[in-house]
Design an enzyme around this catalytic site. Structure first.
Site, PDB file in Angstrom:
ATOM      1  N   ASP A 233      -7.577  -3.579  12.647  1.00 48.28           N
ATOM      2  CA  ASP A 233      -7.157  -4.742  11.854  1.00 48.28           C
ATOM      3  C   ASP A 233      -6.693  -5.890  12.729  1.00 48.28           C
ATOM      4  OD1 ASP A 233      -6.799  -2.284   9.960  1.00 48.28           O
ATOM      5  OD2 ASP A 233      -7.040  -4.076   8.727  1.00 48.28           O
ATOM      6  N   ASN A 243      -4.302  -0.396  13.236  1.00 51.32           N
ATOM      7  CA  ASN A 243      -5.311   0.105  12.286  1.00 51.32           C
ATOM      8  C   ASN A 243      -4.555   0.927  11.245  1.00 51.32           C
ATOM      9  OD1 ASN A 243      -8.109   0.382  11.456  1.00 51.32           O
ATOM     10  ND2 ASN A 243      -7.955   2.518  12.043  1.00 51.32           N
TER      11      ASN A 243
HETATM   12  O1  MRU Z   1      -5.647  -1.140   3.984  1.00 47.48           O
HETATM   13  P1  MRU Z   1      -7.100  -1.262   4.303  1.00 47.48           P
HETATM   14  O2  MRU Z   1      -7.968  -0.343   3.531  1.00 47.48           O
HETATM   15  O3  MRU Z   1      -7.568  -2.717   4.229  1.00 47.48           O
HETATM   16  O4  MRU Z   1      -7.195  -0.838   5.833  1.00 47.48           O
HETATM   17  C1  MRU Z   1      -8.438  -0.854   6.454  1.00 47.48           C
HETATM   18  C2  MRU Z   1      -8.420  -0.348   7.844  1.00 47.48           C
HETATM   19  O5  MRU Z   1      -7.392   0.002   8.392  1.00 47.48           O
HETATM   20  C3  MRU Z   1      -9.731  -0.368   8.583  1.00 47.48           C
HETATM   21  O6  MRU Z   1      -9.803   0.680   9.493  1.00 47.48           O
HETATM   22  C4  MRU Z   1      -9.852  -1.696   9.347  1.00 47.48           C
HETATM   23  O7  MRU Z   1      -9.613  -2.787   8.487  1.00 47.48           O
HETATM   24  C5  MRU Z   1     -11.160  -1.863   9.982  1.00 47.48           C
HETATM   25  S1  MRU Z   1     -12.420  -2.112   8.799  1.00 47.48           S
HETATM   26  C6  MRU Z   1     -13.893  -2.388   9.561  1.00 47.48           C
END
Ligand code: MRU
Length: 342
Positions: A233, A243
């Protein structure tokens, strides 16, 4: 492959990720407020996907904005979309890109401004798919043939405009002829692994085994896992990776067991303004995600709860970071700065 998000004449159409895999339902956001709400409620989620959604949110907002007040409304639209989720930097990157374009359009006819912003949002989506494919070709050679790849959360087509980051690397490895299968962590509390990764990979016919998060160490110790690949992220200048919560535990277990731990993320996930991951803002979510499963209480009423949505994995646990421009390895200050320059 599934269409995560689309720009249409009716509005921004998204597959509702809160309903998968039980129901395949699409929602149409006709206003920027509806797009913002879809991001907050996780109808759409995943760092690159919420970047695309925010860009489309800006575009739809400007389409409906009062031309007499465009500058003020543009600011309001961008501010609201930027307040949706704090951790994934791709959201802010996409809004900044729309702002930079808007700044070059000052003084033009409103219809011209609107058309340019819609084109830019669609372009961000198209680029994201190409970026994921490039990431796949850089990452595929790293995946050991004939082995099992462990992933956490969902960093697939659903988390992007298509193909995926971590799952894109897995798809590219399979396309290159490697025989691999996937272990997907269920990813408590929101269950992105169980609901989304398991579904997405099953749709593609990729052999996938679902495990609960606390089983990862068991399988690593047995020598069952050839490598780990996750998304990100936000990545700080020193290579620390934010992440989905639980990623840090997986990374520590991987190091303990001699399993390579790879992160796949586009350059737009790099935040080189932050020297370390300690400065990455971590979203705290509603306690009900922890105390309830699909609305059914699983904990005593009144219990204290913590629900950080992300954690930070220190770069010493990261074997390599796979981007669309190539693979970065330690020392990350140098390798990431080089990749960011292009
Ligand atoms: O809370 P989320 O579902 O948005 O979290 C997503 C993640 O942590 C993913 O691993 C990250 O955004 C990478 S997506 C290509």
């Amino acid at each position: 492959m599934v269409e995560t998000i689309q720009w249409t004449a009716d509005g921004v159409v998204m597959i509702d990720q809160t309903k998968l895999p039980r129901e395949i339902v699409y929602v149409t956001c006709k206003t920027y407020e509806e797009v913002a709400d879809a991001i907050v409620t996780m109808v759409i989620r995943g760092a690159p996907a919420i970047g695309v959604a925010a860009a489309m949110g800006v575009a739809i907002g400007v389409l409906k904005a009062d031309p007499a007040n465009l500058d003020a409304e543009f600011e309001r639209i961008c501010t609201m979309l930027a307040r949706t989720r704090p951790t994934a930097v791709n959201l802010f990157w996409a809004i900044d890109r729309m702002k930079a374009l808007y700044a070059t359009l000052r003084g033009r006819q409103v219809e011209e401004i609107r058309a340019a912003l819609v084109r830019e949002a669609e372009e961000i989506k198209v680029e994201d798919i190409a970026i994921n494919r490039a990431m796949g070709s850089h990452g595929a050679p790293l995946i050991p043939d004939g082995r099992t790849v462990l992933t956490h959360c969902n960093a697939g087509a659903l988390a992007t405009a298509g193909f995926g980051t971590a799952l894109g690397v897995i798809r590219a490895a399979i396309d290159s002829g490697k025989k691999i299968d996937v272990f997907a962590d269920e990813t408590r509390p929101f269950l992105q692994g169980a609901r989304l990764t398991a579904w997405e990979l099953q749709q593609d016919g990729i052999p996938t085994t679902l495990i609960t998060d606390n089983m990862a160490g068991y399988f690593m110790r047995q020598g069952r896992i050839g490598c780990v690949v996750v998304g990100a992220d936000r990545i700080a200048a020193n290579g620390d990776v934010a992440n989905k919560v639980g990623t840090y535990s997986v990374a520590v277990l991987a190091k303990e067991n001699g399993v390579p731990f790879y992160v796949a993320a586009p350059v737009s996930t790099l935040d080189l303004t932050l020297d370390t991951g300690d400065r990455i803002p971590i979203e705290q979510r509603n306690s009900r995600e922890v105390t309830e499963v699909f609305g059914v209480p699983v904990a005593p009423e009144g219990i204290a709860v913590q629900n950080p949505a992300f954690d930070v994995t220190p770069s010493r646990y990261v074997t390599a970071i796979i981007t669309e421009r190539g693979v970065a390895r330690a020392p990350y200050e140098e390798s990431l700065a080089r990749l960011a320059k292009g």
